[in-house]
Design an enzyme around this catalytic site. Structure first.
Site, PDB file in Angstrom:
ATOM      1  N   SER A  26       0.816  -1.222   0.000  1.00 35.09           N
ATOM      2  CA  SER A  26       0.000   0.000   0.000  1.00 35.09           C
ATOM      3  C   SER A  26       0.852   1.276   0.000  1.00 35.09           C
ATOM      4  O   SER A  26       0.511   2.230  -0.708  1.00 35.09           O
ATOM      5  CB  SER A  26      -0.957   0.001   1.191  1.00 35.09           C
ATOM      6  OG  SER A  26      -1.939  -0.983   0.986  1.00 35.09           O
ATOM      7  N   THR A  71      -4.677  -3.206   8.542  1.00 40.85           N
ATOM      8  CA  THR A  71      -4.524  -4.573   8.056  1.00 40.85           C
ATOM      9  C   THR A  71      -4.387  -5.539   9.230  1.00 40.85           C
ATOM     10  O   THR A  71      -4.570  -5.146  10.383  1.00 40.85           O
ATOM     11  CB  THR A  71      -3.352  -4.649   7.030  1.00 40.85           C
ATOM     12  OG1 THR A  71      -3.350  -5.935   6.438  1.00 40.85           O
ATOM     13  CG2 THR A  71      -1.999  -4.367   7.656  1.00 40.85           C
ATOM     14  N   LYS A  75      -7.949  -5.425  11.730  1.00 41.93           N
ATOM     15  CA  LYS A  75      -9.164  -5.062  10.987  1.00 41.93           C
ATOM     16  C   LYS A  75     -10.455  -5.242  11.787  1.00 41.93           C
ATOM     17  O   LYS A  75     -11.380  -4.448  11.658  1.00 41.93           O
ATOM     18  CB  LYS A  75      -9.261  -5.909   9.717  1.00 41.93           C
ATOM     19  CG  LYS A  75      -8.392  -5.447   8.578  1.00 41.93           C
ATOM     20  CD  LYS A  75      -8.625  -6.357   7.375  1.00 41.93           C
ATOM     21  CE  LYS A  75      -8.150  -5.725   6.110  1.00 41.93           C
ATOM     22  NZ  LYS A  75      -8.544  -6.461   4.904  1.00 41.93           N
ATOM     23  N   GLU A  87     -22.013   1.115   7.044  1.00 34.19           N
ATOM     24  CA  GLU A  87     -22.891  -0.057   7.154  1.00 34.19           C
ATOM     25  C   GLU A  87     -22.156  -1.328   6.757  1.00 34.19           C
ATOM     26  O   GLU A  87     -22.214  -2.354   7.443  1.00 34.19           O
ATOM     27  CB  GLU A  87     -24.116   0.133   6.250  1.00 34.19           C
ATOM     28  CG  GLU A  87     -25.146  -0.947   6.477  1.00 34.19           C
ATOM     29  CD  GLU A  87     -25.986  -1.246   5.233  1.00 34.19           C
ATOM     30  OE1 GLU A  87     -27.070  -0.710   5.127  1.00 34.19           O
ATOM     31  OE2 GLU A  87     -25.539  -2.056   4.407  1.00 34.19           O
ATOM     32  N   ASN A  96     -11.019  -1.496   6.950  1.00 34.93           N
ATOM     33  CA  ASN A  96      -9.671  -1.430   6.370  1.00 34.93           C
ATOM     34  C   ASN A  96      -9.222   0.000   6.099  1.00 34.93           C
ATOM     35  O   ASN A  96      -8.092   0.224   5.677  1.00 34.93           O
ATOM     36  CB  ASN A  96      -9.571  -2.273   5.078  1.00 34.93           C
ATOM     37  CG  ASN A  96     -10.134  -1.541   3.881  1.00 34.93           C
ATOM     38  OD1 ASN A  96     -11.105  -0.802   4.015  1.00 34.93           O
ATOM     39  ND2 ASN A  96      -9.522  -1.730   2.734  1.00 34.93           N
ATOM     40  N   ASP A 111     -12.499  -2.626   0.844  1.00 35.22           N
ATOM     41  CA  ASP A 111     -12.338  -3.908   0.121  1.00 35.22           C
ATOM     42  C   ASP A 111     -13.608  -4.187  -0.676  1.00 35.22           C
ATOM     43  O   ASP A 111     -13.560  -4.704  -1.786  1.00 35.22           O
ATOM     44  CB  ASP A 111     -12.105  -5.073   1.107  1.00 35.22           C
ATOM     45  CG  ASP A 111     -10.704  -5.046   1.684  1.00 35.22           C
ATOM     46  OD1 ASP A 111      -9.799  -4.508   1.006  1.00 35.22           O
ATOM     47  OD2 ASP A 111     -10.515  -5.554   2.809  1.00 35.22           O
ATOM     48  N   GLY A 138     -11.903 -13.098   6.568  1.00 37.79           N
ATOM     49  CA  GLY A 138     -12.336 -11.709   6.402  1.00 37.79           C
ATOM     50  C   GLY A 138     -12.585 -11.350   4.947  1.00 37.79           C
ATOM     51  O   GLY A 138     -13.584 -10.697   4.624  1.00 37.79           O
ATOM     52  N   ARG A 161     -11.291 -25.052   3.896  1.00 38.58           N
ATOM     53  CA  ARG A 161     -10.475 -26.127   4.481  1.00 38.58           C
ATOM     54  C   ARG A 161     -11.139 -26.620   5.776  1.00 38.58           C
ATOM     55  O   ARG A 161     -11.296 -27.811   5.983  1.00 38.58           O
ATOM     56  CB  ARG A 161      -9.066 -25.555   4.748  1.00 38.58           C
ATOM     57  CG  ARG A 161      -8.081 -26.510   5.330  1.00 38.58           C
ATOM     58  CD  ARG A 161      -6.720 -25.875   5.394  1.00 38.58           C
ATOM     59  NE  ARG A 161      -6.721 -24.633   6.205  1.00 38.58           N
ATOM     60  CZ  ARG A 161      -5.663 -23.858   6.356  1.00 38.58           C
ATOM     61  NH1 ARG A 161      -4.515 -24.157   5.758  1.00 38.58           N
ATOM     62  NH2 ARG A 161      -5.723 -22.765   7.092  1.00 38.58           N
TER      63      ARG A 161
END
Ligand code: ATR
Length: 292
Positions: A26, A71, A75, A87, A96, A111, A138, A161
């Protein structure tokens, strides 16, 4: 000789907090963008463990830092410490991006914007479709939120998984967003071929395939993919993961994690500066830093 320094008392500071922070791209993305737009801003990484989060927020207000990205592992932890959150940040349970509005910290989840912008070219195809999301963390929550809210998909399969975590996510969205057309599955690659085949969209939200594990993929079976599909990987290094390469070789349309990364960054940039990021130029510049 006098040193030329472009930073001065008018320079606005933004940045990213997390722990560890050294792998984040970033700072590179935002500083490229400030340079391109000629804005007097600097973006800095701050290594903040969970134990220092509260103090860091006070410090950021005291120093007049304009805003920051958040991050791992902060978060989720930051949400109750903020005055207000959007919201989507509240439903997803993760922030984030924070904007410091004269000492009041507000949380956002950009995101979601990154996901929406990345999938927007396929909006019509996705309406009423069946999609499969790999992973239940997330990133998966953000993808599922966007799919329900913005793309009006009909049915979501969550493959993970640890199947139990996918099961809890299913419960979560049926309560929070009243969306009940979700099924959970364990991540057992040979069993997934049929599920993948039936899906209009497949999204990988796990770190499978991320550098240095570039030979990992949720499926290595070519029959999983076909030309009427869209395959999206949130991993952006490498830009074309093994999953995306395989899907593309079978004729599927692909969406890169780099697209999502730049689009989420563009939304944060806009929230802090009020200006638009030059996303195409930034995407092309960043591409040269990763193995394609
Ligand atoms: P993020 O916020 O980036 O989504 P996360 O919340 O830690 O990160 O979630 C990571 C997700 O990737 C989880 O779904 C995880 O599976 P588990 O729930 O079983 O832990 C999945 N994941 C991570 N590494 C994986 C791997 N090597 N193979 C399969 N799934 C993996």
């Amino acid at each position: 000789m006098q040193t030329q320094n472009k930073f001065n008392h008018n320079t606005k500071i933004v940045g990213i907090i997390g722990h560890p922070i050294k792998h984040s791209f970033s700072p590179l993305m935002h500083n490229i963008s400030f340079e391109l737009s000629g804005l007097n801003y600097i973006y800095l990484p701050f290594d903040v463990p969970v134990s220092s989060l509260k103090d860091a927020l006070k410090g950021m207000i005291a120093l007049g830092i304009k805003g920051f990205n958040v991050t791992l592992p902060l978060k989720e932890k930051i949400l109750p410490l903020l005055k207000d959150a959007s919201e989507e940040a509240n439903i997803i349970g993760a922030v984030n991006t924070v904007v410091n509005e004269d000492g009041i910290l507000r949380g956002y989840n950009t995101d979601v914007t990154g996901i929406i912008e990345s999938l927007n070219p396929y909006k019509e195809e996705l309406q009423g479709s069946m999609v499969t999301v790999i992973g239940a963390g997330g990133a998966s929550r953000s993808v599922i939120y966007a799919l329900i809210r913005n793309f009006k998909v009909e049915h979501i399969n969550i493959v993970n998984r640890t199947e139990q975590i996918a099961e809890s996510l299913k419960e979560y969205f049926s309560t929070k967003m009243l969306f009940t057309h979700i099924k959970s599955y364990p991540l057992v690659p040979p069993d997934l071929v049929e599920l993948f085949q039936k899906s209009k969209l497949i999204v990988n939200t796990t770190s499978m395939g991320m550098y240095p594990d570039v030979d990992d993929s949720a499926s290595s079976i070519p029959e999983s993919f076909h030309k009427d599909q869209i395959v999206f990987d949130v991993v952006y290094n490498p830009v074309k993961t093994k999953l995306l390469r395989l899907a593309e070789s079978q004729g599927a349309k692909i969406v890169t994690g780099l697209k999502m990364f730049v689009e989420q960054g563009a939304r944060s940039y806009e929230l802090w500066t009020g200006e638009q990021m030059q996303v195409d130029k930034v995407y092309k510049t960043l591409q040269s830093y990763f193995s394609v």
